[in-house]
Structure formats: C-alpha cells, structure tokens
Design a protein around this motif. Structure first.
Motif, mmCIF file in Angstrom:
data_model
loop_
_atom_site.group_PDB
_atom_site.id
_atom_site.type_symbol
_atom_site.label_atom_id
_atom_site.label_comp_id
_atom_site.label_asym_id
_atom_site.label_seq_id
_atom_site.Cartn_x
_atom_site.Cartn_y
_atom_site.Cartn_z
ATOM 1 N N SER A 1 48.201 40.146 31.868
ATOM 2 C CA SER A 1 49.278 39.200 31.587
ATOM 3 C C SER A 1 50.461 39.469 32.507
ATOM 4 C CB SER A 1 49.720 39.350 30.126
ATOM 5 O OG SER A 1 50.823 38.520 29.845
ATOM 6 N N THR A 2 50.872 38.436 33.245
ATOM 7 C CA THR A 2 52.048 38.520 34.114
ATOM 8 C C THR A 2 52.432 37.126 34.568
ATOM 9 O OG1 THR A 2 52.905 39.312 36.242
ATOM 10 C CG2 THR A 2 50.537 38.975 36.115
ATOM 11 N N ILE A 3 53.720 36.941 34.873
ATOM 12 C CA ILE A 3 54.174 35.663 35.417
ATOM 13 C C ILE A 3 53.677 35.476 36.848
ATOM 14 C CG2 ILE A 3 56.223 35.543 33.951
ATOM 15 C CD1 ILE A 3 57.892 36.534 36.328
ATOM 16 N N ALA A 4 53.291 36.571 37.494
ATOM 17 C CA ALA A 4 52.812 36.525 38.883
ATOM 18 C C ALA A 4 51.320 36.192 38.880
ATOM 19 C CB ALA A 4 53.074 37.860 39.565
ATOM 20 N N THR A 5 51.007 34.907 38.814
ATOM 21 C CA THR A 5 49.625 34.480 38.567
ATOM 22 C C THR A 5 48.636 34.940 39.631
ATOM 23 O OG1 THR A 5 50.031 32.344 39.660
ATOM 24 C CG2 THR A 5 50.376 32.456 37.277
ATOM 25 N N ALA A 6 49.074 35.058 40.868
ATOM 26 C CA ALA A 6 48.148 35.411 41.941
ATOM 27 C C ALA A 6 47.619 36.836 41.822
ATOM 28 C CB ALA A 6 48.818 35.218 43.305
ATOM 29 N N ILE A 7 48.331 37.696 41.096
ATOM 30 C CA ILE A 7 47.858 39.071 40.920
ATOM 31 C C ILE A 7 47.532 39.363 39.453
ATOM 32 C CG2 ILE A 7 48.929 40.004 43.001
ATOM 33 C CD1 ILE A 7 51.246 41.035 41.304
ATOM 34 N N ARG A 8 47.251 38.307 38.697
ATOM 35 C CA ARG A 8 46.863 38.468 37.292
ATOM 36 C C ARG A 8 45.353 38.762 37.233
ATOM 37 N NH1 ARG A 8 47.883 33.300 34.269
ATOM 38 N NH2 ARG A 8 50.097 33.833 34.272
ATOM 39 N N ILE A 9 45.009 39.965 37.632
ATOM 40 C CA ILE A 9 43.602 40.358 37.765
ATOM 41 C C ILE A 9 43.405 41.703 37.075
ATOM 42 C CG2 ILE A 9 41.825 41.055 39.436
ATOM 43 C CD1 ILE A 9 43.104 38.983 41.370
ATOM 44 N N GLY A 10 42.413 41.764 36.213
ATOM 45 C CA GLY A 10 42.214 42.961 35.399
ATOM 46 C C GLY A 10 41.197 43.949 35.908
ATOM 47 N N ASN A 11 40.392 43.548 36.901
ATOM 48 C CA ASN A 11 39.360 44.447 37.426
ATOM 49 C C ASN A 11 39.134 44.140 38.905
ATOM 50 O OD1 ASN A 11 37.372 46.393 37.531
ATOM 51 N ND2 ASN A 11 35.804 45.141 36.534
ATOM 52 N N PRO A 12 40.013 44.627 39.787
ATOM 53 C CA PRO A 12 39.964 44.253 41.205
ATOM 54 C C PRO A 12 38.638 44.588 41.873
ATOM 55 C CG PRO A 12 41.987 45.437 40.674
ATOM 56 C CD PRO A 12 41.107 45.552 39.483
ATOM 57 N N ALA A 13 38.167 43.665 42.700
ATOM 58 C CA ALA A 13 36.897 43.864 43.398
ATOM 59 C C ALA A 13 36.978 45.005 44.401
ATOM 60 C CB ALA A 13 36.485 42.572 44.104
ATOM 61 N N SER A 14 38.156 45.195 45.010
ATOM 62 C CA SER A 14 38.326 46.248 46.025
ATOM 63 C C SER A 14 39.088 47.452 45.466
ATOM 64 C CB SER A 14 39.054 45.678 47.252
ATOM 65 O OG SER A 14 38.307 44.654 47.858
ATOM 66 N N TRP A 15 38.871 47.756 44.196
ATOM 67 C CA TRP A 15 39.594 48.821 43.503
ATOM 68 C C TRP A 15 39.505 50.157 44.243
ATOM 69 C CZ3 TRP A 15 39.852 48.956 37.525
ATOM 70 C CH2 TRP A 15 40.496 50.117 37.075
ATOM 71 N N GLU A 16 38.290 50.658 44.436
ATOM 72 C CA GLU A 16 38.115 51.991 45.027
ATOM 73 C C GLU A 16 38.636 52.086 46.466
ATOM 74 O OE1 GLU A 16 34.243 53.648 44.526
ATOM 75 O OE2 GLU A 16 34.228 53.329 42.360
ATOM 76 N N PRO A 17 38.284 51.129 47.343
ATOM 77 C CA PRO A 17 38.828 51.229 48.705
ATOM 78 C C PRO A 17 40.347 51.075 48.752
ATOM 79 C CG PRO A 17 37.546 49.207 48.436
ATOM 80 C CD PRO A 17 37.285 50.047 47.234
ATOM 81 N N ALA A 18 40.922 50.350 47.799
ATOM 82 C CA ALA A 18 42.385 50.214 47.764
ATOM 83 C C ALA A 18 43.036 51.541 47.392
ATOM 84 C CB ALA A 18 42.789 49.137 46.759
ATOM 85 N N GLU A 19 42.488 52.206 46.392
ATOM 86 C CA GLU A 19 42.998 53.529 46.014
ATOM 87 C C GLU A 19 42.878 54.507 47.183
ATOM 88 O OE1 GLU A 19 42.842 54.794 41.443
ATOM 89 O OE2 GLU A 19 40.849 54.526 42.319
ATOM 90 N N LYS A 20 41.745 54.429 47.862
ATOM 91 C CA LYS A 20 41.503 55.319 48.990
ATOM 92 C C LYS A 20 42.491 55.039 50.122
ATOM 93 C CE LYS A 20 37.854 56.804 52.173
ATOM 94 N NZ LYS A 20 36.457 56.573 52.634
ATOM 95 N N ALA A 21 42.735 53.767 50.393
ATOM 96 C CA ALA A 21 43.674 53.390 51.459
ATOM 97 C C ALA A 21 45.068 53.931 51.181
ATOM 98 C CB ALA A 21 43.711 51.874 51.607
ATOM 99 N N ALA A 22 45.547 53.734 49.957
ATOM 100 C CA ALA A 22 46.879 54.212 49.600
ATOM 101 C C ALA A 22 46.957 55.735 49.712
ATOM 102 C CB ALA A 22 47.242 53.760 48.191
ATOM 103 N N ALA A 23 45.934 56.413 49.195
ATOM 104 C CA ALA A 23 45.939 57.876 49.203
ATOM 105 C C ALA A 23 45.870 58.431 50.624
ATOM 106 C CB ALA A 23 44.767 58.399 48.371
#
Length: 285
Positions: A171-193
């Motif tokens: 739930s968020t007013i920011a509809t474009a990022i209202r996503i509960g299970n991102p498809a690129s979850w693991e690579p995104a975490e890895k990129a940030a780290a």
C-alpha cells in the motif's frame, strides 16, 4: 524496452505481454506498435493511474485487468509466456536489463564522470539492478574511475526488500512502486551491497513532500519518481552523504501520468470577471 522488442521480433514473436503498474505498459504498447507486434498488458484491477491507461490504450494494446495486485499480474504473465508463443517484456526479460543499463552510460557521458551517489526508486527492482550493471561495465572499460554508491528507495507500505519478506497487500500513494514481491529482488540487493549502498524505505508523507519540492524546481514527476528525492533528503538529513558529493536522482515517470494529486493539491480556480482591476485585486497588486 526497445531492446526487448527488437529481440522479440528477432525470435519471431507475434505478441508481447507484460504485467504493469502503468509505466512498463505504456512503453511496451508504444514500441510493440512500432515493431508491428500485438501487445497484451496485464494490470492490477482498479490500481493503475488513468494517464498510464490512456498511453497504453492509444497505442492499440489489449488492456486486461487482473483480479489481484501487480505480483499476481506478473505471475500470470510469466505463466502465459511459458505456455504460449508470446514474448514477456517485463524486467525479468534479460534483454530489458541490457537496455536499461545504458542509463548509467548516459549519466556518465553527460557528467563526464560517474556521480558519487546514484539514487533511484525501487519497485520491481529492474532499474537499480541494471544501472549497477552499466556502471560496473563502464568502470571495467576504463570509461569511469569507479562506480557510484547506489541507494534504492521503496515506499514504506510496499517495502518487501527492506522488510525482508514479500508484502501480500502493498500500500502506497506511489502506484508505480506498489509491488510486494519484486522480480529482481536478489540482484537489486546485491547491486546496492556491492556498491556500498543500501535499499531503504521512505514514507508516503516524505514522497509527497519531495513530489511538491521537485515541482517547485520546475520538474513534474510522478509520485514514485519522487521517492529518489525523498531518499536524498533523508540521507542528507542523516549526514550520510559526503559534503560536496555529486548525487544523481533518477526520476522515472512524468507527472502527467497521474495528475490527480497535482490537481487535488492545487485547489479550485477562482472565478473572476474579465476586468484587470478585479484580477489585480486577486493577485494582491
């Protein structure tokens, strides 16, 4: 999206399909039309801004509302691509990421160097994943000295990466990022780290404040885009950015895609007579 569509044509696909909160659907519909492909767009029922629906429809795509949220729509789209001869063009498509990474190239080319920090909204997490790919490739090629520190920002009510588990009802007013299970979850975490950064959450209040502040700078961005600026303000307030550092905030969608918030915040127009003195009075002149 142009890369994904080009590869779909090369593979002989007749129809491109995607799940979307609105931005992917708009570009998929546009480039599928240009490529001569049919396009089917799956969106969560009643959860996509009218401006984005309009973009999708004007390009001739078939718009199908799925009973459920974005994650349910993406699950169906993936199953459809597995069973039928259609090209899935969400960011799970590896060619999409190859195209998206060039945003990092463009930033470096425009600045003449890599920024010190790169901040971006995180929904399905394809942007932060692909941008890191681009920076790393530019560094390896010697085009930049070193890549930036990457920070990604989810909305607090839709922050599965921050929370460490999928969110069943984001739930968020920011509809474009209202996503509960991102498809690129693991690579995104890895990129940030790997960059020395982090994925964090900002509140809807912070997003709305940033949205208005960005508008005062002459940029009309959708609410989800403003999450990167909300993140910038948070990091600056917490003293987490080096003084004098160069920071790039990615704004991923135009405000005209969801004008309701702008209209609601602007108030009703005042009706006046066609008289310069009456108008001057309204203007305090």
């Amino acid at each position: 999206m142009t890369v994904a569509m080009s590869k779909a044509v090369e593979a002989g696909a007749r129809i491109a399909v995607c799940a979307s909160t609105g931005n992917t659907s708009a570009s998929a519909a546009a480039y599928a039309a240009k490529a001569g492909l049919g396009c089917a767009v799956l969106v969560p029922a009643g959860k996509v801004a009218a401006g984005k629906m309009a973009q999708t429809l004007v390009h001739g795509a078939r718009l199908l509302e799925v009973d459920g949220n974005f994650d349910a729509a993406l699950q169906v789209a993936r199953a459809l691509a597995d069973r039928y001869p259609v090209a899935l063009v969400n960011s799970v498509n590896p060619y999409r990421l190859q195209g998206q990474k060039t945003a990092a190239f463009e930033i470096c080319d425009a600045l003449g160097r890599a920024p010190d920090y790169h901040l971006t909204p995180v929904g399905n997490a394809g942007n932060i994943t692909s941008h890191w790919m681009g920076y790393v490739e530019y560094a390896r090629a010697g085009a930049i000295v070193e890549p930036p520190v990457l920070f990604g920002f989810q909305a607090a009510g839709a922050a599965p990466i921050v929370e460490g588990h999928p969110i069943a009802n984001p739930s968020t007013i920011a509809t474009a990022i209202r996503i509960g299970n991102p498809a690129s979850w693991e690579p995104a975490e890895k990129a940030a780290a790997e960059s020395g950064g982090q994925i964090l959450a900002v509140t809807d209040r912070e997003i709305l404040s940033a949205y208005r502040r960005v508008a005062r700078e002459g940029l009309f961005a959708e609410l989800a885009s403003s999450a990167s600026v909300a993140g910038l303000l948070r990091l600056a307030a917490e003293g987490r950015l080096d003084r004098g550092a160069m920071v790039v905030c990615v704004l991923t969608g135009h405000g005209l895609k969801e004008p309701d918030w702008a209209i609601a915040g602007g108030g009703a127009p005042v009706r006046v007579a066609p008289d310069p003195d009456a108008i001057a009075e309204q203007l305090g002149l």
